[in-house]
Each structure stands twice: as C-alpha cells, then as structure tokens.
Design an enzyme around this catalytic site. Structure first.
Site, mmCIF file in Angstrom:
data_model
loop_
_atom_site.group_PDB
_atom_site.id
_atom_site.type_symbol
_atom_site.label_atom_id
_atom_site.label_comp_id
_atom_site.label_asym_id
_atom_site.label_seq_id
_atom_site.Cartn_x
_atom_site.Cartn_y
_atom_site.Cartn_z
ATOM 1 N N LYS A 115 -28.756 3.225 -14.095
ATOM 2 C CA LYS A 115 -29.807 4.252 -14.094
ATOM 3 C C LYS A 115 -30.522 4.300 -12.753
ATOM 4 C CE LYS A 115 -30.725 5.119 -18.919
ATOM 5 N NZ LYS A 115 -31.711 5.243 -19.985
ATOM 6 N N LYS A 197 -18.382 6.046 -20.332
ATOM 7 C CA LYS A 197 -18.813 6.360 -21.711
ATOM 8 C C LYS A 197 -19.403 7.769 -21.782
ATOM 9 C CE LYS A 197 -23.589 5.252 -22.085
ATOM 10 N NZ LYS A 197 -24.759 4.824 -22.726
ATOM 11 N N LYS A 200 -25.388 11.389 -23.065
ATOM 12 C CA LYS A 200 -26.077 12.655 -23.329
ATOM 13 C C LYS A 200 -26.638 13.279 -22.065
ATOM 14 C CE LYS A 200 -29.488 10.307 -26.237
ATOM 15 N NZ LYS A 200 -30.001 9.100 -25.619
#
Ligand code: TYM
Length: 334
Positions: A115, A197, A200
């Site tokens: 992140k 992966k 969203k």
C-alpha cells in the site's frame, strides 16, 4: 448472552465496490457460523481512511457493505452487524495495542509495503499501525475464530503475537484467535494479471468482478480474462489464468477441479470462459436483488446499525474495563 458461545469476528473495508474475491474468500463463508458462534461482522470504516476516501462515497459504501452482508445471507437477528467507528473502544484498544506492537513487526507487513508503494504521497501513520487496530478489532470481542482470505494471514499472525505478548505480561486477558481460511476461494486472482490477487481498488475494471456487476458485465469480463497460449483447460504451473478460472468455477458450482477439468476436456477457452461467467452471474443474481431491496430501505439499515453498535459496545466495554485495570489506568469513581 456471549458467555456461553464462542466468538467469530471478521471485517470488510468499505473502500470500494466489493469483488468476488471478498465474496468467495470471506463474506459467503460468514453465515455458516451463525448458529454455533456469537458472530460479529464489522464494516471497518476506520481502516478504510488509511487511504484517502471521498467522504460521501465512504458513507455510501458503509451502508452498502452492511446491506451486502445481509444480502449474502447474514441475518441481523443472529449476527451482530455493525460499523467500527460506532464503537469507540476499537480506537481505544487500538492505541493501547500500538504500545505493545513493535516497529519492526509492523515494518515487515507485506500489505503495508504494497500500500505504501501504491500511495507514495500518503504513507501515513495509520497505514503503518493498521495491523494493531485490526488486532484490537479481534481481541476486543475475545474472538476464537476469524474467517478471512489468505491475504490477511500475516495480520492474523501478528494479532496472535500481540495477544500472547499482552497475556504474558499481564496474565490471561485475551483469547488468542485462530484464522479460518477456506481451501478454495481464499485467494481469487485478477482476471488480467493472474499472478496478482483480485483487489477492489484495481484501476483496471476488467481485472475485477464486482458482486454487484450486471450479468452482461460479468460475462464480458470473463470473456476478456487473460489465459495462456495453450488450449487445454487444466490447472497447474504456467496456466495461472486457467487455474484461477477453474477455481472460481468450482467455488460457484461446488464441483472439484478434477470434475471441472473433465467437464471441459476438449472444449475451447471461449466456451469455458462463458460457462464461468454464467455460473458466477447466476449465483450472484439473488444477492444483487436482495441488495437492491435493502438499499431502498435506509431506515431499516440504520436500525440494524444501531442495534449492532449497541450489542458490540456491551461486549467491548467489558474487555476494555479488564484491559484498563490490568495496565494500571485509574478508574473514574462517581
Ligand atoms: P478487505 O476489506 O481487503 O477484504 C475483506 C475480506 O475479503 C478477503 N479478500 C479476498 N479473499 C480471496 N481472494 C481475494 N482476491 C480477496 N480479496 C480480499 C480478505 O482476506 C478479507 O477477509 N484488513 C481486512 C479488514 C479487517 C479485518 C479486521 C478482517 C479489519 N479488521 C478484523 C478480519 C478481522 C481487510 O483489509 O479486508
């Protein structure tokens, strides 16, 4: 009430429209625990603000996530469904656990590294201490079992370490939680980059199938899914795209990988991708219908939120009073 039943806790961030990864890896498994456990399912809005959010959208997604919990089969009479920021003990315990979590431990978290790379202009302290707030979510309810996808494994391990450390210093205070990670569905991959992966927040819409996508969109996305240069529908190394599609197919049909491989033996990629798209869209159709019905009744959602917060608060308060006593905070006497 919660004394006689063991506790299940899990959370979902209202940080984007939820994907079939969130569904297959987590939410659809939640309702299986409702009878045997006291279940807390939380919309973790405090975690969501570790990445910049548009306020109106965060608010809307918080309602939507709660509605999706219910649309996926969670009965608010049998499960405590609530919003994290409505129960202030999450922040309170989060701070306390920060003081029992090591800088080195947090630095090793792969989600933090990922992140920070994605949000280089906003590497805030909350993003760094995200895992100790997550530990607080779990430990606050004396949780035994945490159903999550496999990307949360490292955070869960840390929550266990923090609980053990605290218990060692102060004596038994927290139940040490176990993860519950299903074999299939635990890691649904991107349709465009099957080594990554499904997430969203992916900027490429074709990579992500959302629970609320229309049937047409779902089928279109599966048709465009990246496969490989071969033509056999089998799982294995070098066939990450097909392996992911087979996995999604088996999650929705309940068939085994071997059964699915046999079913599509000799068939083309096009036919296979269409079949995966159809079974996915058809399985999600009732969720979409129920979601629309629930979103039309905001007053009901607010009632569920209030009832959930009240129930969570009662349990959280008991753990906090124990924690405060153990660490030596003074009590306010009236
Ligand atoms: P979040 O919001 O990213 O994801 C919610 C749940 O969906 C699972 N998941 C996946 N499973 C399979 N394949 C995928 N591609 C996929 N993507 C997401 C996640 O593993 C998760 O179970 N940190 C958590 C939220 C959280 C939490 C908690 C969870 C906060 N506090 C306490 C459990 C207990 C998160 O970011 O989830």
């Amino acid at each position: 009430m919660y004394n006689d039943k063991k506790v299940v806790f899990s959370g979902v961030q209202p940080s984007g429209n939820l994907t079939i990864g969130n569904y297959l890896g987590a939410i659809r498994n939640f309702s299986a625990f409702s009878e045997e456990y006291h279940c807390y399912y939380c919309v973790v809005d405090m975690h969501a603000i570790t990445v910049r959010q548009i306020p109106a959208e965060l608010r809307k997604r918080t309602y939507e996530t709660l509605a999706l919990y219910m649309a996926c089969g969670l009965d608010p009479q049998k499960n405590t469904l609530f919003v994290q920021s409505h129960v202030p003990q999450h922040a309170e315990l989060g701070w306390i656990l920060d003081c029992y979590t090591m800088f080195g431990e947090l630095s090793r978290m792969t989600q933090f590294k990922d992140k920070s790379a994605k949000n280089a202009d906003n590497i805030n302290a909350g993003l760094f201490t995200y895992p100790s707030l997550m530990a607080a979510d779990i430990l606050l309810y004396q949780t035994e079992l945490v159903p999550v996808g496999s990307d949360q494994k490292q955070h869960l391990e840390l929550a266990r370490d923090i609980a053990n450390r605290f218990n060692q210093i102060y004596g038994e205070t927290f139940v040490v939680p176990d993860g519950y990670i299903t074999k299939d569905g635990a890691r649904i991959m991107s349709l465009q980059e099957p080594a990554k992966k499904m997430s969203k927040s992916d900027a490429n819409e074709n990579a992500v199938v959302r629970i609320l996508d229309s049937k047409d969109d779902i089928i279109k996305k599966f048709k465009r899914a990246v496969t490989d240069s071969g033509n056999e529908i089998i799982h294995g190394e070098g066939k990450e795209g097909i392996t992911n599609l087979l996995n999604i197919y088996t999650c929705f049909t309940g068939k085994t990988i071997e059964e699915a491989e046999k079913e599509f033996a000799g068939k083309g990629y096009g036919e296979f991708k269409l079949a995966v798209g159809e079974v996915c869209a058809d399985s999600l159709a009732p969720v979409r219908d129920e979601f629309a019905r629930l979103m039309a009744d905001k007053a009901y959602l607010e009632q569920v939120m209030a009832q959930g917060a009240e129930s969570a608060y009662r349990h959280a308060r008991r753990t906090m009073s124990k924690v405060r006593r153990k660490i030596g905070f003074t009590e306010l006497k009236h």
